[in-house]
Design a protein around this motif. Structure first.
Motif, mmCIF file in Angstrom:
data_model
loop_
_atom_site.group_PDB
_atom_site.id
_atom_site.type_symbol
_atom_site.label_atom_id
_atom_site.label_comp_id
_atom_site.label_asym_id
_atom_site.label_seq_id
_atom_site.Cartn_x
_atom_site.Cartn_y
_atom_site.Cartn_z
ATOM 1 N N ASN A 129 0.852 -1.186 0.000
ATOM 2 C CA ASN A 129 0.000 0.000 0.000
ATOM 3 C C ASN A 129 0.891 1.241 0.000
ATOM 4 N N LEU A 130 0.273 2.425 0.030
ATOM 5 C CA LEU A 130 1.039 3.670 -0.024
ATOM 6 C C LEU A 130 1.921 3.832 1.212
ATOM 7 N N GLU A 131 1.419 3.448 2.367
ATOM 8 C CA GLU A 131 2.212 3.547 3.590
ATOM 9 C C GLU A 131 3.473 2.686 3.490
ATOM 10 N N HIS A 132 3.320 1.486 2.970
ATOM 11 C CA HIS A 132 4.449 0.583 2.769
ATOM 12 C C HIS A 132 5.448 1.187 1.782
ATOM 13 N N ALA A 133 4.927 1.779 0.705
ATOM 14 C CA ALA A 133 5.791 2.403 -0.297
ATOM 15 C C ALA A 133 6.592 3.552 0.312
ATOM 16 N N HIS A 134 5.944 4.364 1.129
ATOM 17 C CA HIS A 134 6.644 5.464 1.799
ATOM 18 C C HIS A 134 7.770 4.941 2.694
ATOM 19 N N ALA A 135 7.478 3.908 3.463
ATOM 20 C CA ALA A 135 8.460 3.359 4.398
ATOM 21 C C ALA A 135 9.668 2.798 3.658
ATOM 22 N N LYS A 136 9.414 2.074 2.576
ATOM 23 C CA LYS A 136 10.518 1.472 1.831
ATOM 24 C C LYS A 136 11.334 2.527 1.091
ATOM 25 N N ALA A 137 10.674 3.548 0.567
ATOM 26 C CA ALA A 137 11.399 4.636 -0.097
ATOM 27 C C ALA A 137 12.325 5.334 0.894
ATOM 28 N N HIS A 138 11.845 5.520 2.119
ATOM 29 C CA HIS A 138 12.659 6.170 3.150
ATOM 30 C C HIS A 138 13.858 5.299 3.522
ATOM 31 N N GLU A 139 13.624 3.986 3.661
ATOM 32 C CA GLU A 139 14.712 3.061 4.007
ATOM 33 C C GLU A 139 15.791 3.057 2.929
ATOM 34 N N LEU A 140 15.390 3.205 1.666
ATOM 35 C CA LEU A 140 16.336 3.151 0.558
ATOM 36 C C LEU A 140 16.985 4.507 0.272
ATOM 37 N N GLY A 141 16.628 5.507 1.069
ATOM 38 C CA GLY A 141 17.270 6.803 0.931
ATOM 39 C C GLY A 141 16.567 7.772 -0.001
ATOM 40 N N TYR A 142 15.378 7.399 -0.498
ATOM 41 C CA TYR A 142 14.609 8.298 -1.365
ATOM 42 C C TYR A 142 13.680 9.138 -0.481
ATOM 43 N N LEU A 143 14.278 10.111 0.186
ATOM 44 C CA LEU A 143 13.544 10.856 1.213
ATOM 45 C C LEU A 143 12.422 11.695 0.625
ATOM 46 N N GLU A 144 12.657 12.329 -0.514
ATOM 47 C CA GLU A 144 11.615 13.157 -1.121
ATOM 48 C C GLU A 144 10.438 12.299 -1.539
ATOM 49 N N GLU A 145 10.737 11.138 -2.167
ATOM 50 C CA GLU A 145 9.654 10.250 -2.620
ATOM 51 C C GLU A 145 8.855 9.688 -1.446
ATOM 52 N N SER A 146 9.529 9.541 -0.299
ATOM 53 C CA SER A 146 8.856 8.949 0.856
ATOM 54 C C SER A 146 7.798 9.871 1.446
ATOM 55 N N GLU A 147 7.768 11.115 1.005
ATOM 56 C CA GLU A 147 6.789 12.073 1.526
ATOM 57 C C GLU A 147 5.749 12.474 0.484
ATOM 58 N N GLN A 148 5.855 11.895 -0.713
ATOM 59 C CA GLN A 148 4.945 12.265 -1.794
ATOM 60 C C GLN A 148 3.644 11.462 -1.713
ATOM 61 N N GLY A 149 2.594 12.036 -2.264
ATOM 62 C CA GLY A 149 1.301 11.372 -2.285
ATOM 63 C C GLY A 149 1.194 10.356 -3.406
ATOM 64 N N LEU A 150 -0.013 9.855 -3.623
ATOM 65 C CA LEU A 150 -0.245 8.782 -4.588
ATOM 66 C C LEU A 150 0.055 9.212 -6.021
ATOM 67 N N ASP A 151 -0.083 10.491 -6.320
ATOM 68 C CA ASP A 151 0.140 10.967 -7.690
ATOM 69 C C ASP A 151 1.538 10.626 -8.191
ATOM 70 N N LEU A 152 2.534 10.706 -7.309
ATOM 71 C CA LEU A 152 3.907 10.382 -7.709
ATOM 72 C C LEU A 152 4.012 8.935 -8.156
ATOM 73 N N TRP A 153 3.393 8.040 -7.401
ATOM 74 C CA TRP A 153 3.475 6.617 -7.720
ATOM 75 C C TRP A 153 2.655 6.282 -8.961
ATOM 76 N N CYS A 154 1.599 7.029 -9.194
ATOM 77 C CA CYS A 154 0.809 6.835 -10.412
ATOM 78 C C CYS A 154 1.630 7.169 -11.663
ATOM 79 N N ALA A 155 2.528 8.133 -11.533
ATOM 80 C CA ALA A 155 3.311 8.586 -12.682
ATOM 81 C C ALA A 155 4.575 7.769 -12.905
ATOM 82 N N ALA A 156 5.016 7.018 -11.893
ATOM 83 C CA ALA A 156 6.290 6.301 -11.996
ATOM 84 C C ALA A 156 6.201 5.155 -13.003
ATOM 85 N N PRO A 157 7.143 5.063 -13.945
ATOM 86 C CA PRO A 157 7.142 3.970 -14.921
ATOM 87 C C PRO A 157 7.704 2.693 -14.306
ATOM 88 N N PRO A 158 7.356 1.531 -14.842
ATOM 89 C CA PRO A 158 7.915 0.277 -14.321
ATOM 90 C C PRO A 158 9.406 0.197 -14.609
#
Length: 340
Positions: free
Chosen positions: A10-39
């Motif tokens: 879920n989005l909460e899980h995505a935020h947590a994992k992004a933060h763990e991997l050092g993607y601090l900006e992405e870890s605070e973004q809403g669903l729109d960011l993940w909707c736009a991300a390509p595979p």
């Protein structure tokens, strides 16, 4: 080479994992960011069979999240899965498993009508849902773990929630033909499909959740939880074996009762460590060896060089195909997870 298409819980899980991997900006973004991300390919995998054979694969992160299944974002969810499939095909992967919601979205929204994804014409023979192996593993979990609780299948009532789905109907067929289970309780929302399944099996009682669950010695749950349904107050038998075959696996928090053993359904454990990182991200207890049976199906098809959509189409899983993939599973060192 095999492929795996997956996504986070879920989005909460995505935020947590992004933060763990050092993607601090992405870890605070809403669903729109993940909707736009390509595979994209985020992991390279090496698997060694119990026979000594080695294969390689790639994990494709679709960046789909279940929150995208809301009515206003359903087109995004569809686009995510199709784009991930196109990504896998462009990587020249011979067989790729659709993990998590990927296969459900593909079947429920008839994505087979969308073969053209930009400049890629999808070759569906390169993809498998993995549902045949998942159904086989769940059935083996039923057979093997019930005995540890002192539940005899010949005297047991088994309730299958989601009985008319791809995995649920396969589980019913196996339990009917390959075990001496005493009674089958069929639970699903579509009455016509329930009637058809009952006719096919020549047995099984069609019941609602509240009526069926208290009667069951074993509950196989392979359905999505209907919105607003609370099952926590439904009394279960003691002992009772509950196979949580849904995603995410959270029935242990919804049916926490004395004497109820909740087993993570459709999870395999390999006899050797797998060289990958992705199972740490999805927080498996033993990430080097434990993972989803649908993913294992792609590995088995690669080991056996069965480059075909082994699991494809709704309710097409036969007992014979479950036996076939099951034999390959045992051969290459996969076994059902049997720890609660």
């Amino acid at each position: 080479m095999f492929g795996l298409i997956g996504h986070l819980t879920n989005l909460e899980h995505a935020h947590a994992k992004a933060h763990e991997l050092g993607y601090l900006e992405e870890s605070e973004q809403g669903l729109d960011l993940w909707c736009a991300a390509p595979p994209q390919v985020v992991d390279h995998i090496t698997v060694t069979s119990a026979t000594g054979q080695k294969i390689e694969g790639k994990y494709v992160e679709s960046f789909f999240l279940p929150e995208m299944l809301s009515q206003r974002r359903i087109k995004t969810a569809i686009r995510k899965i199709l784009n991930a499939m196109a990504c896998a095909q462009k990587e020249h992967l011979d067989i790729t498993a659709l993990g998590g919601f990927s296969s459900i979205i593909f079947e429920n929204f008839n994505l087979s009508a969308n073969k053209q994804v930009r400049n890629v014409e999808l070759d569906f023979s390169r993809f498998t849902t993995g549902n045949t192996h998942t159904a086989y593993i769940i059935c083996r979990q039923v057979e093997q773990y019930a005995a540890t609780l002192g539940i005899k299948l010949s005297e047991a009532t088994v309730a299958v929630c989601g009985a008319t789905g791809d995995i649920g109907s396969a589980v019913c067929r196996w339990l009917d033909r390959k075990t001496d289970v005493q009674d089958l309780l069929l639970i699903a929302r579509n009455q016509e499909r329930l009637n058809n399944l009952q006719t096919e099996l020549g047995r099984g009682k069609i019941l609602g959740l509240e009526e069926a669950l208290p009667l069951a010695d074993i509950v196989v749950w392979v359905a999505s939880m209907p919105q607003g349904v609370d099952i926590s107050a439904i009394p279960l038998k003691n002992p009772c074996l509950l196979i949580d075959g849904g995603y995410p696996k959270n029935l242990d928090t919804k049916l926490a009762q004395e004497g109820v053993s909740v087993l993570k359904g459709g999870i395999v454990e390999h006899s050797l460590d797998i060289d990958w990182k992705i199972m740490e991200i999805v927080e498996m207890d033993v990430p080097g060896r434990q993972f989803f049976a649908c993913f294992a199906e792609a590995m088995l098809l690669e080991f056996e060089q069965w480059h075909t959509n082994f699991s494809w189409g709704r309710n097409q899983i036969t007992v014979e195909k479950m036996e076939q993939i099951g034999a390959a599973s045992v051969k290459h060192g996969f076994q059902p997870l049997l720890t609660v």
